[in-house]
Design a protein around this motif. Sequence first.
Motif, mmCIF file in Angstrom:
data_model
loop_
_atom_site.group_PDB
_atom_site.id
_atom_site.type_symbol
_atom_site.label_atom_id
_atom_site.label_comp_id
_atom_site.label_asym_id
_atom_site.label_seq_id
_atom_site.Cartn_x
_atom_site.Cartn_y
_atom_site.Cartn_z
ATOM 1 N N ASP A 76 0.835 -1.191 0.044
ATOM 2 C CA ASP A 76 0.135 0.095 0.023
ATOM 3 C C ASP A 76 0.809 1.357 0.133
ATOM 4 N N ALA A 251 -2.758 7.195 7.135
ATOM 5 C CA ALA A 251 -2.978 5.611 6.831
ATOM 6 C C ALA A 251 -4.302 4.823 7.510
ATOM 7 N N ALA A 255 -7.049 3.439 5.228
ATOM 8 C CA ALA A 255 -7.602 1.896 5.608
ATOM 9 C C ALA A 255 -9.046 1.772 5.724
ATOM 10 N N GLN A 267 -9.467 -6.243 5.299
ATOM 11 C CA GLN A 267 -10.136 -5.462 3.984
ATOM 12 C C GLN A 267 -11.176 -6.100 3.484
ATOM 13 N N TYR A 365 -6.542 -0.826 12.143
ATOM 14 C CA TYR A 365 -6.084 -0.317 10.740
ATOM 15 C C TYR A 365 -4.397 -0.415 10.887
ATOM 16 N N THR A 368 -3.384 -5.395 7.787
ATOM 17 C CA THR A 368 -4.478 -5.378 6.604
ATOM 18 C C THR A 368 -5.474 -6.565 6.301
ATOM 19 N N TYR A 375 -1.018 -0.549 6.182
ATOM 20 C CA TYR A 375 -1.334 0.757 6.702
ATOM 21 C C TYR A 375 -0.507 1.323 7.875
ATOM 22 N N LYS A 376 -0.900 1.155 9.046
ATOM 23 C CA LYS A 376 -0.470 2.087 10.027
ATOM 24 C C LYS A 376 0.728 1.050 10.623
#
Length: 397
Positions: A76, A251, A255, A267, A365, A368, A375-376
């Motif tokens: 990402d 992020a 997300a 997700q 988040y 994933t 993300y984070k």
Amino acid sequence: MKRKSLGPFIGAVVLFFLVVFVPKTFFLHFITENKLTQQAADLNPDMFDGIEIQKQMLKSNKFLPIYGSSELSRMDAFHPSNYFQENYKGYTPFLIGTGGTESTFHYLNFAVHHNELKGKKIIFILSPQWFTKKGENEVRFSSTFSILKAYQFALDDTFDKGLASKLAKNLLSYQTVKKDPLLTALLEAKVHRANENTFYYKADRFLADGYFDLMQRRDLLISILDSKHRKLVGNSYLTKDKTWDELNKNAAWAAKKKMTNNPFYIQNKTFNKLIKHRLKSLKGSMRQSSYEKSPEYKDFQLVLDVLKTSGAKPLFVSIPVNGYWYDYIGFKNEGRNGYYAKIKKQIHTEGFPVLDLSGHEYDKYFMTDTIHLGYKGWVQIDKGIEEFMNGKIKNSF
């Protein structure tokens, strides 16, 4: 009657002579810095099987090797490959690892490259899922096993003999290795430190040298001919010249849009494809599981031993699992926390630093899906990489 073209035959003959008779140093001229940069985020199976691309990469100060497994493919905007493309700091992440790569893949890989690892900073991302009660199985091992690297290791007389004996013994526990009688003989000689003056050893060595030379040439040829490259897709709006607080907020924003149909912060597309249709049956399905006791700890110790012997400077990253999902499937906290503490102690005992992210199990988040960073989570790793490369995180020896 139409005469058949001799082009393909002539091409094959030329290729054969190139592979067999041209000096191997000739091929190295084509493994340029630009070539290495193109391969840095490819996660190319040919590169994992081979030696030369990684060897040349490790010799350069312009690349930061990141070793791991399937999480490396979860791209990402905040993934290190994308983040450091937008915020170049003098090094480019080079990814080594895919689904199925566990400790055996990594210790063999490091043993092969021990000469290039001295003083080299690397990142090593650990996956809790390696540490199951039964450890690595034959299927996962065979899917990432490199016969080229195994022969390189078996023929290398410069590696620490005591440690080489341990590695060889571990490799011989797999049927995939034992299927090759010549490789088996060489590894058994390492285990027992057999007399290298015996006729049988010399005969095995002679045959293995010839076979290895052909495999090396094939590796070199593949290295320069391969042209498939992943195109990185960063997002300067979200990541370029941002503070860490801004990156975390961005992020979470990115997300959140993709995690709307479940309470596990997975997700949507992953949840729909892999979980939704069997959600009820998965509830409590891992009540008896734990990552605290596993044969993988012994295999991972070999990773630590090789890196220490080689003089490498690794930063290990201990990542969490998705706490929301693990609670749902009944995987007990003791089996997770026991792993986090045990692996951290094992690494620290060898004097290596750990970026411990285990406290983020319930950080929304951060992941994933059920087990992979995103993300984070990548933001925290980006931050850890910068601190490590700037000397703020150091080995303790």
